[in-house]
Design a protein around this motif. Structure first.
Motif, PDB file in Angstrom:
ATOM      1  N   CYS A  25      -4.819  -7.076   2.564  1.00 49.42           N
ATOM      2  CA  CYS A  25      -5.301  -5.796   3.082  1.00 49.42           C
ATOM      3  C   CYS A  25      -6.692  -5.933   3.686  1.00 49.42           C
ATOM      4  O   CYS A  25      -7.308  -6.997   3.642  1.00 49.42           O
ATOM      5  CB  CYS A  25      -5.302  -4.771   1.961  1.00 49.42           C
ATOM      6  N   LEU A  26      -7.212  -4.860   4.186  1.00 47.11           N
ATOM      7  CA  LEU A  26      -8.534  -4.863   4.829  1.00 47.11           C
ATOM      8  C   LEU A  26      -9.659  -5.226   3.868  1.00 47.11           C
ATOM      9  O   LEU A  26     -10.572  -5.967   4.214  1.00 47.11           O
ATOM     10  CB  LEU A  26      -8.780  -3.482   5.454  1.00 47.11           C
ATOM     11  N   CYS A  27      -9.631  -4.724   2.647  1.00 47.36           N
ATOM     12  CA  CYS A  27     -10.762  -4.937   1.725  1.00 47.36           C
ATOM     13  C   CYS A  27     -10.596  -6.172   0.842  1.00 47.36           C
ATOM     14  O   CYS A  27     -11.552  -6.597   0.192  1.00 47.36           O
ATOM     15  CB  CYS A  27     -10.984  -3.705   0.852  1.00 47.36           C
ATOM     16  N   GLY A  28      -9.408  -6.737   0.774  1.00 47.53           N
ATOM     17  CA  GLY A  28      -9.192  -7.939  -0.022  1.00 47.53           C
ATOM     18  C   GLY A  28      -8.699  -7.687  -1.438  1.00 47.53           C
ATOM     19  O   GLY A  28      -8.527  -8.631  -2.204  1.00 47.53           O
ATOM     20  N   ALA A  29      -8.437  -6.441  -1.799  1.00 46.72           N
ATOM     21  CA  ALA A  29      -7.932  -6.136  -3.142  1.00 46.72           C
ATOM     22  C   ALA A  29      -6.447  -6.472  -3.302  1.00 46.72           C
ATOM     23  O   ALA A  29      -5.927  -6.474  -4.415  1.00 46.72           O
ATOM     24  CB  ALA A  29      -8.177  -4.669  -3.491  1.00 46.72           C
ATOM     25  N   CYS A  44      -2.652  -0.606  -0.115  1.00 45.74           N
ATOM     26  CA  CYS A  44      -3.845  -0.823  -0.931  1.00 45.74           C
ATOM     27  C   CYS A  44      -4.501   0.511  -1.238  1.00 45.74           C
ATOM     28  O   CYS A  44      -4.866   1.261  -0.325  1.00 45.74           O
ATOM     29  CB  CYS A  44      -4.837  -1.734  -0.221  1.00 45.74           C
ATOM     30  N   GLU A  84      -7.353   0.944  -2.461  1.00 46.06           N
ATOM     31  CA  GLU A  84      -8.801   0.890  -2.215  1.00 46.06           C
ATOM     32  C   GLU A  84      -9.126   1.163  -0.750  1.00 46.06           C
ATOM     33  O   GLU A  84     -10.017   1.946  -0.443  1.00 46.06           O
ATOM     34  CB  GLU A  84      -9.352  -0.491  -2.598  1.00 46.06           C
ATOM     35  N   CYS A  85      -8.433   0.496   0.146  1.00 47.94           N
ATOM     36  CA  CYS A  85      -8.786   0.598   1.573  1.00 47.94           C
ATOM     37  C   CYS A  85      -7.720   1.286   2.412  1.00 47.94           C
ATOM     38  O   CYS A  85      -7.938   1.559   3.581  1.00 47.94           O
ATOM     39  CB  CYS A  85      -9.092  -0.788   2.146  1.00 47.94           C
TER      40      CYS A  85
HETATM   41 ZN   LIG Z   1      -7.666  -3.105   0.224  1.00 48.96          ZN
END
Ligand SMILES: [Zn+2]
Length: 139
Positions: free
Chosen positions: A11-15, A75, A77-78
């Motif tokens: 994903c974009l944030c890496g989570a 995700c 988060e992001c």
């Molecule tokens: Zn993410």
């Protein structure tokens, strides 16, 4: 099916991060109303046999039940849209844009084009189907 080397994505944030160590199917672009909403445009997805798909980080991963038979992974988060899977575990698609770098893949089908939005045209010469063609159902 092509490509056997390890591919990574997330994903974009890496989570959410994953690795794929098997063949990737060519891209199917889905223009249905659900894919419009979840992606903001349309859905371009690849897939690999499940034994070749490995989540390496799933901290942010949530699944949204989008129909009686399918759910969509994203995700929390992001907000990145990442996966689509059958609830019975028979199939999972992976959004092509979540792969890192170039994919080496081509688009093979446009599906649910009868539902596509009016602000774009599909003019790439790739086969278009108004629904989900029978010959894809094994993939
Ligand atoms: Zn993410």
């Amino acid at each position: 099916m092509q490509r056997e080397q390890v591919k990574t994505g997330g994903c974009l944030c890496g989570a959410v991060r994953y690795e794929i160590d098997g063949p990737l199917r060519d891209i199917i672009s889905c223009h249905c109303g659900q894919c419009q909403k979840t992606s903001g445009h349309y859905f371009a997805a690849t897939a690999t046999p499940k034994e070749h798909f490995h989540l390496t980080k799933d901290e942010g991963l949530k699944w949204y039940s989008s129909s009686g038979y399918a759910e969509r992974g994203f995700c929390s988060e992001c907000g990145s849209s990442l996966f689509w899977r059958m609830k019975d575990g028979s199939h999972q698609s992976i959004l092509a844009g979540s792969l890192d770098g170039d994919t080496g893949l081509k688009t093979s089908h446009h599906i649910f084009v009868a539902d596509k939005k009016d602000y774009y045209d599909i003019a790439d010469g790739i086969p278009q189907y108004d629904t989900y063609p029978e010959d894809l159902k094994s993939g």
